[in-house]
Design an enzyme around this catalytic site. Structure first.
Site, short mmCIF file in Angstrom:
data_model
loop_
_atom_site.label_atom_id
_atom_site.label_comp_id
_atom_site.label_asym_id
_atom_site.label_seq_id
_atom_site.Cartn_x
_atom_site.Cartn_y
_atom_site.Cartn_z
CD GLN A 163 18.14 -4.07 54.45
OE1 GLN A 163 17.67 -2.96 54.27
NE2 GLN A 163 17.46 -5.16 54.17
N GLY A 207 14.90 -10.13 55.99
CA GLY A 207 14.26 -11.36 56.44
C GLY A 207 14.10 -11.23 57.94
CE LYS A 229 16.71 -5.37 61.19
NZ LYS A 229 17.87 -6.28 61.11
CG ASP A 252 20.36 -11.17 59.38
OD1 ASP A 252 19.24 -10.83 58.95
OD2 ASP A 252 21.27 -11.63 58.66
#
Ligand code: GDP
Ligand code: IMO
Ligand code: MG
Length: 406
Positions: free
Chosen positions: A206, A38, A14, A11
């Site tokens: 990740q 996400g 990116k 998070d």
């Protein structure tokens, strides 16, 4: 050939950065993870969370490839394609799934749930079936996207994997027609791009501290978000990689369980969480927040061979009088010379902080380095010194244009 990957616990923004860079690339490729990711991109003023499709999708000239290292959940994929089509984005002939990518099936998601429920100390997984899919991959019982070309073969293999092979087979068949036009030999595709001199961007999911080898095991994901994952996850050789860009938030966040040495005290954490809108793009869970950990990021810079980095969400630190940076850890009074591998150690360490004054006013939306307040420049410089990489981009807001290229 450039790589963009996370230097913390995921998070790091990116998605925003890949979307910003992708205009200059012919293809964006995901190389690991699955729908646990996400990646938020703002498209036409709307926050769009991408889980499987690479963040280059909003640039019409950009081919989007889901590499062999990714685990693909057909349900999540179809949902995402439909969502993109509703936004007016054509995906046929632009989005490709590697025939070597493993499928996440309903039994993987169930198993993820069950294992999580049974664990005394939870990992806090996204429950997207990631761990169990990779278990099957390495246990050599997985079903790959390319197997959809041979349904009978799938059936035969399922009878070994599950107790209800017919039901799972029906499930797979119901997605087959939708998926087939997207499946290709991605190794060939990417090597053709390479020969044609096309520019490829690899998008990590990740972050380094969630890497199954280098992260805070066992509180990690089941893949390699680090630079080595690019090669095993796509079939592109290490010699083709020119640059690895690391993305780090101006502070630290982590979702799920596991050590986070620089975690804020609850009240301050709440304040930053609200200001930074730190809620998971996949599960909506509140993210844990802490100070920037230069000792940790230095370790990540080393593993990935990062020379240039992006510092994101600097605007969230606006107005903080004294900002802390972690410069090292002490264990039983002795300063550690390297980042510890054991979560037991990480939970016991005393963090060594340096305090530096913040800045007045706001950096929100600033696009030129010169326009940053002196305090913000001082913070960035200190981070560069401590982590051993240059901060080449600074993100000052969620929109594509809210960025400084130093
Ligand atoms: P990713 O998983 O690394 O792509 O990051 P996420 O999308 O999960 O989380 C990053 C969040 O921060 C998203 O909601 C972005 O819209 C937002 N964001 C990105 N860059 C900035 C920034 O510079 N400032 C602020 N305030 N928000 C940002
Ligand atoms: P992006 O790509 C932040 C975390 C989960 C959990 C651990 C294992 O958006 O940065 P998993 O479902 O992978 O087995 O969960 O990893 N996690 C993430 N945290 N960002 C992510 O992705 C994450 N993907 C997984 O919260 O702690
Ligand atoms: Mg995310």
């Amino acid at each position: 050939m450039w790589v963009v990957l996370g230097l913390q616990w995921g998070d790091e923004a990116k998605g925003k950065f890949v979307d910003y860079l992708a205009g200059g690339f012919d293809a964006v490729v995901r190389y690991q993870g699955g729908a646990n990711a996400g990646h938020t991109v703002i498209y036409k003023g709307k926050k769009v969370p991408l889980h499987l499709i690479p963040s280059g999708i909003f640039h019409p000239g950009c081919t989007c490839v889901i590499g062999n290292g990714v685990v693909l959940d057909p349900e999540a994929f179809v949902k995402e394609i439909k969502m993109l089509e509703e936004l007016g984005i054509e995906t046929k002939g632009r989005v490709w799934i590697s025939d070597r990518a493993h499928l996440t099936l309903p039994y993987h998601k169930r198993k993820d749930e069950e294992r999580e429920e049974r664990r005394k100390r939870k990992i806090g997984t996204t429950r997207r079936g990631i761990g169990p899919t990779y278990m099957d991959k390495y246990g050599r019982t997985g079903i790959r996207a390319g197997d959809l070309f041979y349904p009978e073969y799938v059936k035969e293999r399922l009878s070994f994997n599950v107790e209800n092979p017919d039901e799972v087979f029906e499930f797979i068949l119901s997605y087959r027609d939708f998926l087939l036009p997207y499946i290709t030999d991605a190794v060939e595709l990417l090597h053709r791009f390479l020969e044609e001199g096309k520019r490829i961007l690899f998008e990590g999911a990740q972050g380094t501290m969630l890497d199954v080898d280098f992260g805070t095991y066992p509180f990690v994901t089941s893949s390699n978000p680090t630079a080595g994952g690019v090669c095993t996850g796509t079939g592109i050789p290490p010699t083709a990689i020119e640059k690895v860009i690391g993305v780090a938030k101006a502070y630290t966040t982590r979702i799920g369980e596991g050590p986070l040495p620089t975690e804020f005290p609850p009240e301050f954490e709440e304040r930053i969480r609200e200001k930074g809108d730190e809620f998971g793009a996949t599960t909506g869970r509140p993210r844990r927040c802490g100070w920037f950990d230069a000792f940790q990021v230095r370790y990540a810079v080393k593993i990935n061979g990062v020379r240039e980095m992006v510092l994101t969400k600097l605007d969230v630190l606006d107005g903080i009088e004294i900002i802390k940076i972690a410069t090292g850890y002490r264990l039983d009074g002795v300063e550690l010379s390297s980042f510890p591998s054991s979560p037991g150690t990480l939970e016991r360490v005393e963090v060594i902080y340096e305090e530096i004054p913040g800045w007045e006013g706001s950096v929100k939306g600033i696009k030129r380095y010169e326009d940053l307040p002196h305090g913000a420049k001082r913070y960035i410089k200190r981070i560069e010194e401590l982590v051993g990489a240059r901060v080449k981009w600074i993100s000052t807001g969620p929109e594509r244009e809210e960025i400084i290229h130093v």
